[in-house]
Design a protein around this motif. Structure first.
Motif, PDB file in Angstrom:
ATOM      1  N   THR A 187       0.835  -1.204   0.000  1.00 30.26           N
ATOM      2  CA  THR A 187       0.000   0.000   0.000  1.00 30.26           C
ATOM      3  C   THR A 187       0.869   1.254   0.000  1.00 30.26           C
ATOM      4  O   THR A 187       0.611   2.202  -0.756  1.00 30.26           O
ATOM      5  CB  THR A 187      -0.925  -0.018   1.234  1.00 30.26           C
ATOM      6  OG1 THR A 187      -1.793  -1.147   1.127  1.00 30.26           O
ATOM      7  CG2 THR A 187      -1.719   1.254   1.360  1.00 30.26           C
TER       8      THR A 187
ATOM      9  N   TYR B  84      -7.617  -4.490  -5.175  1.00 23.21           N
ATOM     10  CA  TYR B  84      -7.561  -4.281  -3.736  1.00 23.21           C
ATOM     11  C   TYR B  84      -7.842  -2.797  -3.428  1.00 23.21           C
ATOM     12  O   TYR B  84      -7.382  -1.920  -4.159  1.00 23.21           O
ATOM     13  CB  TYR B  84      -6.165  -4.692  -3.233  1.00 23.21           C
ATOM     14  CG  TYR B  84      -6.143  -4.853  -1.749  1.00 23.21           C
ATOM     15  CD1 TYR B  84      -6.820  -5.903  -1.141  1.00 23.21           C
ATOM     16  CD2 TYR B  84      -5.490  -3.929  -0.948  1.00 23.21           C
ATOM     17  CE1 TYR B  84      -6.835  -6.032   0.238  1.00 23.21           C
ATOM     18  CE2 TYR B  84      -5.486  -4.061   0.429  1.00 23.21           C
ATOM     19  CZ  TYR B  84      -6.171  -5.110   1.014  1.00 23.21           C
ATOM     20  OH  TYR B  84      -6.182  -5.230   2.373  1.00 23.21           O
TER      21      TYR B  84
ATOM     22  N   VAL C 218      -3.555  -4.364 -12.351  1.00 20.87           N
ATOM     23  CA  VAL C 218      -3.226  -5.439 -11.395  1.00 20.87           C
ATOM     24  C   VAL C 218      -3.006  -6.705 -12.206  1.00 20.87           C
ATOM     25  O   VAL C 218      -3.844  -7.052 -13.022  1.00 20.87           O
ATOM     26  CB  VAL C 218      -4.404  -5.749 -10.433  1.00 20.87           C
ATOM     27  CG1 VAL C 218      -3.940  -6.694  -9.319  1.00 20.87           C
ATOM     28  CG2 VAL C 218      -5.016  -4.498  -9.883  1.00 20.87           C
TER      29      VAL C 218
ATOM     30  N   ALA D 214       1.626  -6.912  -6.783  1.00 22.88           N
ATOM     31  CA  ALA D 214       1.648  -7.427  -5.404  1.00 22.88           C
ATOM     32  C   ALA D 214       1.765  -8.947  -5.363  1.00 22.88           C
ATOM     33  O   ALA D 214       2.337  -9.506  -4.431  1.00 22.88           O
ATOM     34  CB  ALA D 214       0.401  -6.978  -4.647  1.00 22.88           C
ATOM     35  N   HIS D 215       1.205  -9.624  -6.366  1.00 26.52           N
ATOM     36  CA  HIS D 215       1.197 -11.099  -6.377  1.00 26.52           C
ATOM     37  C   HIS D 215       2.420 -11.682  -7.085  1.00 26.52           C
ATOM     38  O   HIS D 215       2.500 -12.897  -7.205  1.00 26.52           O
ATOM     39  CB  HIS D 215      -0.037 -11.611  -7.162  1.00 26.52           C
ATOM     40  CG  HIS D 215      -1.342 -11.138  -6.621  1.00 26.52           C
ATOM     41  ND1 HIS D 215      -2.529 -11.281  -7.304  1.00 26.52           N
ATOM     42  CD2 HIS D 215      -1.662 -10.531  -5.457  1.00 26.52           C
ATOM     43  CE1 HIS D 215      -3.514 -10.781  -6.583  1.00 26.52           C
ATOM     44  NE2 HIS D 215      -3.018 -10.311  -5.473  1.00 26.52           N
TER      45      HIS D 215
ATOM     46  N   TYR E 236     -12.082 -10.005  -3.882  1.00 29.94           N
ATOM     47  CA  TYR E 236     -12.353  -8.644  -4.300  1.00 29.94           C
ATOM     48  C   TYR E 236     -13.848  -8.376  -4.461  1.00 29.94           C
ATOM     49  O   TYR E 236     -14.467  -8.697  -5.486  1.00 29.94           O
ATOM     50  CB  TYR E 236     -11.645  -8.301  -5.602  1.00 29.94           C
ATOM     51  CG  TYR E 236     -10.144  -8.313  -5.518  1.00 29.94           C
ATOM     52  CD1 TYR E 236      -9.467  -8.037  -4.342  1.00 29.94           C
ATOM     53  CD2 TYR E 236      -9.404  -8.618  -6.648  1.00 29.94           C
ATOM     54  CE1 TYR E 236      -8.087  -8.060  -4.291  1.00 29.94           C
ATOM     55  CE2 TYR E 236      -8.022  -8.625  -6.618  1.00 29.94           C
ATOM     56  CZ  TYR E 236      -7.369  -8.356  -5.433  1.00 29.94           C
ATOM     57  OH  TYR E 236      -6.013  -8.375  -5.404  1.00 29.94           O
TER      58      TYR E 236
ATOM     59  N   LYS F 128       1.256 -13.152   0.986  1.00 33.69           N
ATOM     60  CA  LYS F 128       1.936 -13.211  -0.305  1.00 33.69           C
ATOM     61  C   LYS F 128       2.993 -14.330  -0.310  1.00 33.69           C
ATOM     62  O   LYS F 128       3.317 -14.889   0.728  1.00 33.69           O
ATOM     63  CB  LYS F 128       2.547 -11.836  -0.632  1.00 33.69           C
ATOM     64  CG  LYS F 128       1.512 -10.693  -0.613  1.00 33.69           C
ATOM     65  CD  LYS F 128       0.409 -10.933  -1.610  1.00 33.69           C
ATOM     66  CE  LYS F 128      -0.653  -9.863  -1.785  1.00 33.69           C
ATOM     67  NZ  LYS F 128      -1.017  -8.891  -0.842  1.00 33.69           N
TER      68      LYS F 128
ATOM     69  N   THR G 125      -6.696  -0.495  -1.557  1.00 34.21           N
ATOM     70  CA  THR G 125      -5.693   0.557  -1.360  1.00 34.21           C
ATOM     71  C   THR G 125      -5.162   1.124  -2.672  1.00 34.21           C
ATOM     72  O   THR G 125      -4.545   2.180  -2.685  1.00 34.21           O
ATOM     73  CB  THR G 125      -4.518   0.083  -0.480  1.00 34.21           C
ATOM     74  OG1 THR G 125      -3.936  -1.095  -1.040  1.00 34.21           O
ATOM     75  CG2 THR G 125      -4.996  -0.206   0.930  1.00 34.21           C
TER      76      THR G 125
ATOM     77  N   GLY H 239       4.965  -5.548   4.409  1.00 40.89           N
ATOM     78  CA  GLY H 239       6.132  -5.126   3.637  1.00 40.89           C
ATOM     79  C   GLY H 239       5.778  -4.973   2.171  1.00 40.89           C
ATOM     80  O   GLY H 239       4.730  -5.445   1.724  1.00 40.89           O
TER      81      GLY H 239
HETATM   82  C1  LIG Z   1      -1.807  -7.428  -0.972  1.00 45.12           C
HETATM   83  C2  LIG Z   1      -2.173  -6.501  -2.052  1.00 45.12           C
HETATM   84  C3  LIG Z   1      -2.058  -5.109  -1.915  1.00 45.12           C
HETATM   85  C4  LIG Z   1      -1.701  -4.458  -0.621  1.00 45.12           C
HETATM   86  O1  LIG Z   1      -0.463  -4.793  -0.159  1.00 45.12           O
HETATM   87  P1  LIG Z   1      -0.097  -4.569   1.392  1.00 45.12           P
HETATM   88  O2  LIG Z   1       1.322  -4.972   1.472  1.00 45.12           O
HETATM   89  O3  LIG Z   1      -1.003  -5.456   2.190  1.00 45.12           O
HETATM   90  O4  LIG Z   1      -0.313  -3.141   1.715  1.00 45.12           O
HETATM   91  C5  LIG Z   1      -2.323  -4.324  -3.026  1.00 45.12           C
HETATM   92  N1  LIG Z   1      -2.713  -4.851  -4.184  1.00 45.12           N
HETATM   93  C6  LIG Z   1      -2.867  -6.177  -4.345  1.00 45.12           C
HETATM   94  C7  LIG Z   1      -3.290  -6.703  -5.669  1.00 45.12           C
HETATM   95  C8  LIG Z   1      -2.623  -7.039  -3.281  1.00 45.12           C
HETATM   96  O5  LIG Z   1      -2.798  -8.356  -3.449  1.00 45.12           O
END
Ligand SMILES: *Cc1c(COP(=O)(O)O)cnc(C)c1O
Length: 385
Positions: free
Chosen positions: A58, A83, A128, A157-158, A323, A184, A85, A191
């Motif tokens: 985030t 997500y 994403v 993120a993934h 989601y 993750k 954020t 992190g």
């Molecule tokens: C986990 C995730 C986030 C947020 O990451 P954090 O480290 O929890 O803040 C954002 N986007 C996606 C697609 C996520 O899977």
């Protein structure tokens, strides 16, 4: 019967020792030896010009929106299937998230919808890579190609160790973000990291990272004092986090291999259910090297999905939805807007279920998940309600 959790970290066993080592070195703020090691490793592994370790994915998204210069009146186009954020990072800049639909095959942002939605207010396009399967980056790059004021950001993120045609996800747009959250593949509890690919953004990214100061230049001995030069915040991860993460990065190949093996087990086990029209499995096209981050099934109706989750829960298996769309969420309605129809987002998000998938999942648990999923999806009783 023992519960099978949805997710659980897979530890190398070295993490706590590295934290002790960091403590012994006497530097616990960001910027110590472990931070440097992790950042260098991430830049090498991804091909990014610069990787900056963050306290969260985030945080990395928020920094990305600052670097994209989003402000009041500006818009950022993003999938609604994402997500929250990603949207809050835009709203915090005073800008507006514009939600578009997804491609039903990948659940990734649909470039055609982006093409329609893009306008004079557009300052960023955020994609994403769902489940570490790549968005159509070529199309997105083309859409922003002649728009120098539009920043292309990949929420990766993934995606650690996931690539498309040899390019690591998160290293293709101007900026990319990673997460090392507990759920993750590789984790430091909380992190993340920002991947800076556009060379013109490197210097400013360091400033944004260091609370709006040129402290990083000072630390390198390039200037003799540091001062406030731009907007920024405290985005860095502490050395404690970096030390823990280093232990995880050292075993990322093993974690990825284990997750891929489970992913492939699931995928094979449900092939005949898909042939019978009882479920839809994820699609992975040629050239995609994903990392087994998540496995999902799409069920025929929302009622089937809810019944599936309940049936697995009754057998001690945590399967979860994913989601709740942003465009129809309370904050999305108040703070963003939709562009075009979001039929795939609405339909698929209510039919999707994710199965437990983590590197330490043992053979017995994998079989239990497969058996419970097959009998639930394959049975008429309590499923087709
Ligand atoms: C986990 C995730 C986030 C947020 O990451 P954090 O480290 O929890 O803040 C954002 N986007 C996606 C697609 C996520 O899977």
């Amino acid at each position: 019967m023992e519960e099978i959790p949805f997710s659980r970290p897979f530890l190398a066993g070295t993490e706590v020792g590295y934290v002790e080592q960091a403590a012994g070195q006497g530097r616990l703020a960001s910027g110590g030896a472990f931070t440097a090691r992790c950042e260098e490793w991430l830049a090498n592994a991804t091909g990014a010009r610069r990787a900056l370790l963050s306290h969260s994915g985030t945080g990395a998204l928020e920094a990305a929106m600052m670097l994209a210069n989003l402000g009041p009146g500006d818009e950022a186009i993003m999938p609604s299937f994402a997500y929250p954020t990603m949207a809050t990072a835009v709203v915090r800049q005073g800008a507006t998230p514009v939600f578009v639909d997804i491609d039903p095959d990948t659940l990734n942002i649909d470039p055609e919808q982006v093409d329609v939605a893009v306008g004079p207010r557009t300052k960023a396009v955020v994609a994403v890579h769902y489940g570490a399967v790549a968005c159509e980056m070529e199309s997105l790059l083309q859409i922003v190609a002649d728009r120098e004021d539009v920043t292309l950001i990949e929420d990766a993120a993934h995606c650690l160790l996931a690539s498309y045609r040899g390019r690591h996800l998160g290293s293709i747009g101007d900026l990319g973000t990673l997460s090392f959250h507990h759920t993750k593949n590789v984790t430091s509890g909380e992190g993340g990291a920002l991947l800076v690919n556009d060379p013109d953004l490197c210097e400013r990214a360091e400033i944004v990272w260091e609370k709006g100061t040129d402290r990083k230049r000072f630390d390198r001995g390039e200037i003799d004092r540091y001062t406030w030069v731009d907007v920024g915040s405290s985005f860095a991860a502490s050395e404690i986090t970096a030390a823990f993460l280093w232990g995880q990065l050292e075993i990322v190949e093993e974690i990825t291999a284990r997750r891929l093996a489970i992913w492939n087990r699931y995928h094979e086990a449900f092939a005949d259910l898909e042939a019978e029209g009882l479920v839809t499995r994820p699609k992975v096209s040629d050239g995609q090297e994903h990392n087994g981050h998540l496995y999902y099934l799409i069920l025929p109706t929302p009622e089937d999905r809810d019944a599936f989750i309940d049936a697995l829960r009754a057998q001690g298996i945590a399967a979860v939805f994913h989601y709740i769309p942003l465009h129809s969420s309370p904050a999305g309605l108040a703070l963003g807007r939709s562009a075009g129809e979001l039929a795939h987002t609405d339909g698929l998000s209510r039919r999707l279920v994710r199965l437990p998938l983590w590197a330490g999942l043992d053979e017995e648990s994998i079989s239990r998940v497969i058996d419970a999923s097959r009998s639930t999806a394959g049975s008429g009783t309590g499923f087709r309600v």
